[in-house]
Write an enzyme that holds these catalytic residues in place. Sequence first.
Site, PDB file in Angstrom:
ATOM      1  N   GLU A  59       9.362 -25.839   7.644  1.00 25.53           N
ATOM      2  CA  GLU A  59       9.238 -26.686   6.539  1.00 25.53           C
ATOM      3  C   GLU A  59       7.625 -27.100   6.863  1.00 25.53           C
ATOM      4  OE1 GLU A  59      11.674 -30.107   6.054  1.00 25.53           O
ATOM      5  OE2 GLU A  59      13.508 -29.134   6.218  1.00 25.53           O
ATOM      6  N   HIS A 109       3.105 -15.169  10.354  1.00 22.47           N
ATOM      7  CA  HIS A 109       3.291 -15.436   9.102  1.00 22.47           C
ATOM      8  C   HIS A 109       4.524 -16.368   8.652  1.00 22.47           C
ATOM      9  CE1 HIS A 109       5.477 -11.494   8.545  1.00 22.47           C
ATOM     10  NE2 HIS A 109       6.221 -12.253   7.738  1.00 22.47           N
ATOM     11  N   ASP A 139      -0.678 -10.996  13.921  1.00 17.99           N
ATOM     12  CA  ASP A 139       0.630 -11.634  13.366  1.00 17.99           C
ATOM     13  C   ASP A 139       1.931 -11.938  14.277  1.00 17.99           C
ATOM     14  OD1 ASP A 139       2.377 -12.524  11.293  1.00 17.99           O
ATOM     15  OD2 ASP A 139       3.108 -10.690  10.586  1.00 17.99           O
ATOM     16  N   GLY A 211      13.060 -11.624   5.735  1.00 19.10           N
ATOM     17  CA  GLY A 211      13.933 -12.494   6.655  1.00 19.10           C
ATOM     18  C   GLY A 211      13.874 -11.896   8.095  1.00 19.10           C
ATOM     19  N   SER A 213      11.355 -10.728   9.441  1.00 18.92           N
ATOM     20  CA  SER A 213      10.225 -11.169  10.145  1.00 18.92           C
ATOM     21  C   SER A 213      10.509 -11.521  11.432  1.00 18.92           C
ATOM     22  CB  SER A 213       9.460 -11.810   9.088  1.00 18.92           C
ATOM     23  OG  SER A 213       8.868 -11.134   8.234  1.00 18.92           O
ATOM     24  N   THR A 229       7.881  -6.837  11.521  1.00 14.70           N
ATOM     25  CA  THR A 229       6.809  -7.402  10.867  1.00 14.70           C
ATOM     26  C   THR A 229       6.867  -7.239   9.446  1.00 14.70           C
ATOM     27  OG1 THR A 229       4.509  -8.325  11.036  1.00 14.70           O
ATOM     28  CG2 THR A 229       4.930  -6.049  11.235  1.00 14.70           C
ATOM     29  N   ALA A 230       6.884  -5.929   8.981  1.00 13.51           N
ATOM     30  CA  ALA A 230       6.537  -5.749   7.550  1.00 13.51           C
ATOM     31  C   ALA A 230       7.511  -4.325   6.895  1.00 13.51           C
ATOM     32  CB  ALA A 230       5.243  -5.010   7.612  1.00 13.51           C
ATOM     33  N   LEU A 268     -14.962  -3.814  23.100  1.00 15.24           N
ATOM     34  CA  LEU A 268     -15.599  -2.500  23.748  1.00 15.24           C
ATOM     35  C   LEU A 268     -17.021  -2.410  23.350  1.00 15.24           C
ATOM     36  CD1 LEU A 268     -15.092  -0.132  25.495  1.00 15.24           C
ATOM     37  CD2 LEU A 268     -14.084   1.005  23.600  1.00 15.24           C
ATOM     38  N   ILE A 270     -18.328  -0.853  20.277  1.00 16.25           N
ATOM     39  CA  ILE A 270     -18.682   0.695  19.739  1.00 16.25           C
ATOM     40  C   ILE A 270     -18.214   0.601  18.141  1.00 16.25           C
ATOM     41  CG2 ILE A 270     -18.277   1.971  21.758  1.00 16.25           C
ATOM     42  CD1 ILE A 270     -15.482   2.837  20.357  1.00 16.25           C
TER      43      ILE A 270
END
Length: 454
Positions: A59, A109, A139, A211, A213, A229-230, A268, A270
């Site tokens: 919430e 998220h 994420d 859900g 996720s 995640t996606a 790094l 580059i």
Amino acid sequence: MNKVVNRLFAMCLIMTSVVTVPMSANAALPFFSDDKNEVPSLAPMLEKATPAIVTISVEGTQVSRQRVPEMFKHFFGGPDEQVQERPFKGLGSGVIIDAEKGYVVTNNHVVDNASEITVTLTDGREVKAKKLGADAQSDIALLKIDPDKLVALPLADSDKLRVGDFVVAIGNPFGLSQTVTSGIVSALGRSGLNIGGYENFIQTDAAINRGNSGGALVSLRGELVGINTAIFGPNGGNVGIGFAIPSNMMKSLVDQIIEFGEVRRGLLGILGQDVDSGLAEAMNLDVSKGAFVSEVSADSAAEKGGIQAGDIITDINGIAVVSFQELRAKIASKGAGSKIKLGLLRKGKRLKVDVVLGDATQAVVAAKEIHPALEGATLSNGATKQGDTGVVISDLVARSPAAMIGLQDGDVIIGVNRQKIDNVIALRNSLDEAKGVIALSVKRGNSSLYLVIR
């Protein structure tokens, strides 16, 4: 219907219910029963793994800011921005990775902007969770709950995954807790999806839906190989193309959060691009995959390690690198000061170099390394007088491209195309992803303004 990449935002009003799975009496083997009358089953493995998967309820209040047009301010006065607050609730999944300390991993998220986080365990207990830290670019978020009678999921070495390995996704799609789906590893090192700043995903055809996720992608041994995640599909529905953050990448980020309270990315130093057939032909290369180095920053970790422009980075710590994006994600997930060994291809010869990564959170770089329109300025991480973190402009050269777009010494860039940025690496990521006209949100003293790059 066009396919689009969808975050697995878990805003769902469906009441949760537990889906029970029959368990075999023999849990010694990963998925076969010793009862000759029974068929092979994943139940014994799931009996051990599912208690480590939790439901996360959140919430909070989402704050949106909209700049007030100058015309309205001129006639009516008032603040530079209109601020709106909207309460929200959501559901997602999480994975217990340390039972003794009560550490739970989920997606950033899922818990972003949440003022109250509740974790529901498989035995029905509901406990409050504290967010220890998070990384929006990857994420990943780390929560802590009361470590009372918890079960953790052991971690697998995700670098050992192969395309075709069987995997199982466990989570709470649409609020249906403890849902299990199975599939295989469809691809590794997926990037270029514009899901996040650092992309090095495991692709799977195990059914993943809203859900899921923060839920677990596990091997048949019951070990965590990734954090779901996606998904990629029309209208956010499952079409057999899901993505998970590799467990090794997750662990590196979580270890930094535990130690420092934040992610301190390795750097790094580059610039480069993917090796493809066109580049391989133009450069007369005998490889078709890897990360081509087009420029090495002065005094960077790469320069100190002996990397040169024109090199092809083929592997990191012995693990093959498919693309520049994969290399970028792996470097960024490793902590500042990490020691790595890179495999290079230079003028047809293969060699190894040892590199100690710099600290991306303390980066001070010439702006031309970020974007041509910013040439003539020096960028560093900093904050405004109001406390907003961003990228500070300094050492601005008169009549340079950066000066021509309107930047001044002391300006702080805090956003790109309405996307908040906190540091130099986030600015680079946002500009890399931006297309067409780019609007920089800038704080100058007590004033806010937008500068446009065309």
